[in-house]
Design a protein around this motif. Structure first.
Motif, PDB file in Angstrom:
ATOM      1  N   UNK A  70      22.852  25.917  -1.880  1.00 29.96           N
ATOM      2  CA  UNK A  70      21.760  25.305  -2.645  1.00 29.96           C
ATOM      3  C   UNK A  70      22.261  24.742  -3.976  1.00 29.96           C
ATOM      4  N   UNK A  71      23.030  25.559  -4.707  1.00 27.70           N
ATOM      5  CA  UNK A  71      23.423  25.090  -6.051  1.00 27.70           C
ATOM      6  C   UNK A  71      24.445  23.954  -5.993  1.00 27.70           C
ATOM      7  N   UNK A  72      25.190  23.843  -4.872  1.00 23.57           N
ATOM      8  CA  UNK A  72      26.161  22.744  -4.781  1.00 23.57           C
ATOM      9  C   UNK A  72      25.538  21.485  -4.175  1.00 23.57           C
ATOM     10  N   UNK A  73      24.237  21.548  -3.899  1.00 21.85           N
ATOM     11  CA  UNK A  73      23.523  20.330  -3.489  1.00 21.85           C
ATOM     12  C   UNK A  73      23.614  19.992  -2.014  1.00 21.85           C
ATOM     13  N   UNK A  74      24.061  20.953  -1.199  1.00 22.09           N
ATOM     14  CA  UNK A  74      24.115  20.692   0.246  1.00 22.09           C
ATOM     15  C   UNK A  74      22.738  20.880   0.858  1.00 22.09           C
ATOM     16  N   UNK A  75      22.475  20.088   1.882  1.00 18.24           N
ATOM     17  CA  UNK A  75      21.225  20.216   2.632  1.00 18.24           C
ATOM     18  C   UNK A  75      21.539  20.821   3.996  1.00 18.24           C
ATOM     19  N   UNK A  76      20.814  21.881   4.351  1.00 17.69           N
ATOM     20  CA  UNK A  76      21.055  22.526   5.650  1.00 17.69           C
ATOM     21  C   UNK A  76      20.245  21.789   6.706  1.00 17.69           C
ATOM     22  N   UNK A  77      20.939  21.336   7.755  1.00 15.50           N
ATOM     23  CA  UNK A  77      20.273  20.590   8.824  1.00 15.50           C
ATOM     24  C   UNK A  77      20.474  21.310  10.157  1.00 15.50           C
ATOM     25  N   UNK A  78      19.628  21.000  11.122  1.00 11.93           N
ATOM     26  CA  UNK A  78      19.727  21.653  12.439  1.00 11.93           C
ATOM     27  C   UNK A  78      20.841  20.999  13.255  1.00 11.93           C
ATOM     28  N   UNK A  79      21.249  21.689  14.308  1.00 17.33           N
ATOM     29  CA  UNK A  79      22.290  21.149  15.187  1.00 17.33           C
ATOM     30  C   UNK A  79      21.811  19.871  15.878  1.00 17.33           C
ATOM     31  N   UNK A  80      20.514  19.826  16.203  1.00 11.43           N
ATOM     32  CA  UNK A  80      19.964  18.614  16.832  1.00 11.43           C
ATOM     33  C   UNK A  80      20.136  17.424  15.880  1.00 11.43           C
ATOM     34  N   UNK A  81      19.923  17.666  14.573  1.00 14.32           N
ATOM     35  CA  UNK A  81      20.092  16.588  13.586  1.00 14.32           C
ATOM     36  C   UNK A  81      21.565  16.205  13.438  1.00 14.32           C
ATOM     37  N   UNK A  82      22.457  17.206  13.524  1.00 16.71           N
ATOM     38  CA  UNK A  82      23.900  16.902  13.489  1.00 16.71           C
ATOM     39  C   UNK A  82      24.234  15.946  14.628  1.00 16.71           C
ATOM     40  N   UNK A  83      23.739  16.263  15.831  1.00 13.85           N
ATOM     41  CA  UNK A  83      24.039  15.426  17.007  1.00 13.85           C
ATOM     42  C   UNK A  83      23.465  14.018  16.831  1.00 13.85           C
ATOM     43  N   UNK A  84      22.251  13.943  16.277  1.00 15.53           N
ATOM     44  CA  UNK A  84      21.665  12.623  16.003  1.00 15.53           C
ATOM     45  C   UNK A  84      22.513  11.859  14.992  1.00 15.53           C
ATOM     46  N   UNK A  85      23.028  12.571  14.000  1.00 18.65           N
ATOM     47  CA  UNK A  85      23.827  11.937  12.942  1.00 18.65           C
ATOM     48  C   UNK A  85      25.144  11.397  13.466  1.00 18.65           C
ATOM     49  N   UNK A  86      25.872  12.208  14.256  1.00 15.36           N
ATOM     50  CA  UNK A  86      27.192  11.731  14.712  1.00 15.36           C
ATOM     51  C   UNK A  86      27.050  10.614  15.760  1.00 15.36           C
ATOM     52  N   UNK A  87      25.876  10.569  16.413  1.00 13.78           N
ATOM     53  CA  UNK A  87      25.640   9.496  17.390  1.00 13.78           C
ATOM     54  C   UNK A  87      25.081   8.243  16.714  1.00 13.78           C
ATOM     55  N   UNK A  88      24.815   8.339  15.386  1.00 17.39           N
ATOM     56  CA  UNK A  88      24.305   7.178  14.653  1.00 17.39           C
ATOM     57  C   UNK A  88      22.812   6.939  14.838  1.00 17.39           C
ATOM     58  N   UNK A  89      22.111   7.919  15.386  1.00 10.89           N
ATOM     59  CA  UNK A  89      20.664   7.737  15.599  1.00 10.89           C
ATOM     60  C   UNK A  89      19.869   7.960  14.322  1.00 10.89           C
ATOM     61  N   UNK A  90      20.396   8.801  13.416  1.00  9.51           N
ATOM     62  CA  UNK A  90      19.739   8.993  12.119  1.00  9.51           C
ATOM     63  C   UNK A  90      20.802   9.000  11.022  1.00  9.51           C
ATOM     64  N   UNK A  91      20.370   8.719   9.825  1.00  4.59           N
ATOM     65  CA  UNK A  91      21.297   8.778   8.685  1.00  4.59           C
ATOM     66  C   UNK A  91      21.222  10.183   8.096  1.00  4.59           C
ATOM     67  N   UNK A  92      22.374  10.767   7.858  1.00  2.00           N
ATOM     68  CA  UNK A  92      22.395  12.139   7.331  1.00  2.00           C
ATOM     69  C   UNK A  92      22.587  12.133   5.822  1.00  2.00           C
ATOM     70  N   UNK A  93      22.141  13.211   5.142  1.00  2.00           N
ATOM     71  CA  UNK A  93      22.401  13.304   3.704  1.00  2.00           C
ATOM     72  C   UNK A  93      23.905  13.335   3.426  1.00  2.00           C
ATOM     73  N   UNK A  94      24.291  12.930   2.223  1.00  2.00           N
ATOM     74  CA  UNK A  94      25.713  12.908   1.856  1.00  2.00           C
ATOM     75  C   UNK A  94      26.354  14.273   2.001  1.00  2.00           C
ATOM     76  N   UNK A  95      25.626  15.303   1.588  1.00  2.00           N
ATOM     77  CA  UNK A  95      26.155  16.670   1.669  1.00  2.00           C
ATOM     78  C   UNK A  95      25.313  17.433   2.684  1.00  2.00           C
ATOM     79  N   UNK A  96      25.819  17.502   3.921  1.00  2.00           N
ATOM     80  CA  UNK A  96      25.054  18.157   4.986  1.00  2.00           C
ATOM     81  C   UNK A  96      25.853  19.298   5.583  1.00  2.00           C
TER      82      UNK A  96
END
Ligand SMILES: [Zn+2]
Length: 257
Positions: A37-63
């Motif tokens: 939290x203090x380092x500014x990371x956002x916790x995302x689900x594995x489903x969102x990780x998969x969407x992010x690496x496939x380019x389906x959604x844009x992920x936060x800079x610090x995920x």
């Protein structure tokens, strides 16, 4: 974009030296989530990780994503309340044949006998912010066994967990990180959408969704080591003494000591 996926096993106090590496105490786990939290990371689900690496959604800079292997009852008893306190999603990979039983496969490694999640606890996790994934039926070294058994392990566990949950179980984690191309194909053919390995490193756009990379958080990792793993997604850290020695040499070179 890049995402670090953290791998935990137990959130519990170790009962002996053999299991110490795999037990992060609840106090340390709470500190980890504070660091995130203090380092500014956002916790995302594995489903969102998969969407992010496939380019389906844009992920936060610090995920970052949080995973727990094996499905020991402490995932429910100890990890869940802390995850809820911080409002973090996570994934727990369950060994399906052991639901309601004990961690019997760990006995040979000298671990304490520990209770595994019950069906009821598995459902309760899924109803909160924790996704349930499969970690096979019997926690075997998939890379060392034949295709018939591999296929049964990945399919049976998916079916059993889907029966317990009444919903799809789309994610998988390779026990012992053991895989080969045949195992990876069996996971794809069983209908999973993604799988976690134990190879370290960042997950980037185009990373193989069936070989997601994870950084292992060990019981002994100090807060500074956790911060480095979060940032660089590495597994091996220099021991504290090495880091001190390096710092001393650098300061000497600079003429500061
Ligand atoms: Zn495991």
């Amino acid at each position: 974009m890049s995402v670090t996926i953290l791998m935990y096993h137990m959130i519990a106090t170790p009962e002996n030296a053999a299991e110490a590496r795999f037990c992060r105490t609840p106090e340390m786990f709470r500190k980890d989530l504070e660091q995130i939290r203090v380092t500014g990371y956002q916790v995302i689900s594995l489903a969102t990780v998969l969407d992010g690496i496939a380019g389906r959604v844009e992920l936060p800079d610090k995920a970052v994503a949080i995973t727990f292997d094996d499905g020991v009852a402490c995932s429910y008893e100890n990890a869940l309340p802390i995850l809820q306190e911080f409002g973090c999603p996570a994934s727990v990979f369950v060994v399906s044949s052991l639901a309601g039983g004990y961690n019997d496969w760990c006995g040979v490694f000298g671990f304490s006998r520990r209770r595994m999640l019950t069906n009821c606890e598995i459902r309760a996790l899924a109803e909160s912010s924790v996704d349930i994934g499969s970690h096979t039926a019997n926690h075997l070294w998939l890379g060392k066994i034949d295709k018939t058994v591999v296929t049964k392990e990945v399919r049976d566990s998916k079916a059993v967990l889907e029966d317990i949950l009444g919903r799809e179980v789309p994610h998988f984690a390779y026990p012992f990180g053991s895989w080969n191309p045949m195992v990876r194909n069996a996971v794809i053919e069983a209908g999973y959408m993604g799988a976690c390995s134990t190879m370290s490193g960042k997950n980037l756009g185009g990373t193989d969704p069936y070989l997601l990379r994870r950084s292992e958080i060990k019981g002994s990792d100090a807060p500074w080591q956790f911060r480095l793993k979060l940032k660089f997604a590495t597994n091996e850290m220099p021991p504290i003494s090495d880091a001190r020695c390096l710092a001393r040499q650098t300061l000497k070179k600079m003429g500061l000591i």
